[in-house]
Design an enzyme around this catalytic site. Structure first.
Site, short mmCIF file in Angstrom:
data_model
loop_
_atom_site.label_atom_id
_atom_site.label_comp_id
_atom_site.label_asym_id
_atom_site.label_seq_id
_atom_site.Cartn_x
_atom_site.Cartn_y
_atom_site.Cartn_z
CG HIS A 176 -1.03 -1.54 11.54
ND1 HIS A 176 -1.12 -2.55 10.62
CD2 HIS A 176 0.03 -0.77 11.16
CE1 HIS A 176 -0.16 -2.42 9.72
NE2 HIS A 176 0.54 -1.33 10.02
CG MET B 57 3.43 -6.69 -4.82
SD MET B 57 2.20 -6.82 -3.50
CE MET B 57 2.45 -5.28 -2.63
CG ASN C 139 2.62 -2.59 3.59
OD1 ASN C 139 2.48 -1.43 3.25
ND2 ASN C 139 3.10 -2.93 4.78
NE ARG D 119 12.09 -11.31 7.65
CZ ARG D 119 12.27 -12.61 7.89
NH1 ARG D 119 13.42 -13.18 7.61
NH2 ARG D 119 11.30 -13.35 8.39
CG PHE E 284 6.71 -11.97 -1.49
CD1 PHE E 284 6.47 -11.16 -0.39
CD2 PHE E 284 8.03 -12.34 -1.75
CE1 PHE E 284 7.51 -10.73 0.44
CE2 PHE E 284 9.07 -11.93 -0.93
CZ PHE E 284 8.82 -11.13 0.17
NE ARG F 265 2.80 -14.02 8.09
CZ ARG F 265 3.91 -13.43 7.69
NH1 ARG F 265 4.10 -12.13 7.94
NH2 ARG F 265 4.84 -14.11 7.03
N GLY G 92 0.64 -8.88 6.79
CA GLY G 92 0.45 -8.85 5.35
C GLY G 92 -0.44 -7.72 4.87
CE1 TYR H 246 1.40 -12.61 3.95
CE2 TYR H 246 1.95 -14.90 4.47
CZ TYR H 246 2.27 -13.69 3.86
OH TYR H 246 3.45 -13.57 3.18
CE LYS I 211 6.76 -7.25 8.43
NZ LYS I 211 7.01 -6.62 7.08
#
Length: 298
Positions: free
Chosen positions: A130, A254, A70, A271, A251, A152, A68, A215, A66
């Protein structure tokens, strides 16, 4: 790692179906004190991963869940393929190779045999993970492969991971933010402590083959961020390429294609891309630690 969308969707949706039959206590496994999703990996896979052979031209992207990854993965794939100037036939061959070899979207995912199969992939391989440095295969840090580390701010990471945890079928949901936050701060989540992750990667900040990018930096000026990434990996692109890729990998762009690219996982993954200001992040950090821990973590 994978450019093959069909394979990625198949892996996740099969895992989602299996998760319905597994009791919560069996959803995760522990390896060297850190939790991981049992339907995506295993202790045997982690042991086999030690044998992974890095190549000097591997493109390695590392980041805690989470942060970023992806998004970064898609950006770097676009940069790499534009630089390589693959023909349509060459791209099909690469996609088919990944499908045939059953390649997974993260280095630590899959069955123990995946690392032998990875040897058969053509260069340049784009490898996402990760994992922190101490859990990476030794060959990665020993080779001349370049590693891009994404970071991030902790507040956004914590909030994003909270929503992800409670919506992801492969993970065990939390009943409240307080319960989740205690687990986040103590590293009792999958992939362990984000603070430990940051501190460990910080030890490599001066490594010649490692670059860190945030990020927030990428969000503020994606084209400038992509130019830094391209220079680091030795990719050669023109100004129009950067503008095109920035538009394609925004964003919103995508998210609109998430059903096509990620199937059911798309709604969970994309999200929001909002960024907290640095003051809020610093306050979050401070109230989570003693002064000594706070400054050490920074």
């Amino acid at each position: 790692m994978s450019r093959n969308r069909e394979r990625f969707i198949e892996i996740l949706e099969n895992s989602f179906s299996q998760s319905e039959k597994i009791p919560p206590e069996n959803m995760l496994f522990s390896y060297r004190g850190i939790l991981y999703p049992a339907l995506l990996s295993s202790p045997e896979t982690f042991e086999a991963m030690k044998s992974f052979e890095a190549r000097s031209d591997d493109v390695i992207l590392a980041g805690y869940p989470k942060t970023g990854t992806n998004w970064l993965g898609q950006v770097v794939r676009e940069l790499e393929s534009t630089d390589a100037k693959y023909t349509e036939e060459e791209m099909k061959e690469r996609i088919n190779a990944e499908k045939k070899l059953e390649i997974f979207p993260r280095l630590e995912f899959g069955d123990p045999g995946i690392y032998e199969r990875l040897k058969k992939l053509p260069s340049r391989r784009i490898i996402l993970t990760h994992l922190p440095p101490h859990l990476l295969p030794p060959s990665i840090l020993q080779s001349k492969a370049k590693i891009l580390v994404l970071i991030r701010n902790p507040k956004d990471t914590a909030v994003s991971y909270y929503h992800f945890y409670n919506n992801m079928p492969l993970l065990v949901s939390f009943t409240s933010w307080d319960e989740y936050f205690a687990a986040f701060m103590s590293g009792k989540l999958t992939w362990g402590s984000y603070i430990d992750h940051l501190v460990e990667w910080n030890n490599y900040i001066d490594h010649e083959n490692i670059m860190m990018i945030s990020y927030e930096e990428l969000k503020e000026d994606q084209v400038l961020g992509m130019k830094k990434i391209a220079a680091f990996f030795g990719f050669s692109l023109c100004e129009e390429d950067f503008s095109r890729i920035a538009k394609k990998t925004s964003f919103q762009a995508m998210k609109e294609k998430s059903k096509e690219t990620h199937g059911k996982f798309g709604d969970i993954l994309f999200r929001t891309d909002k960024i907290q200001n640095i003051k809020d992040a610093a306050i979050f950090y401070f109230y989570s630690y003693s002064w000594d821990e706070y400054f050490t973590a920074l």
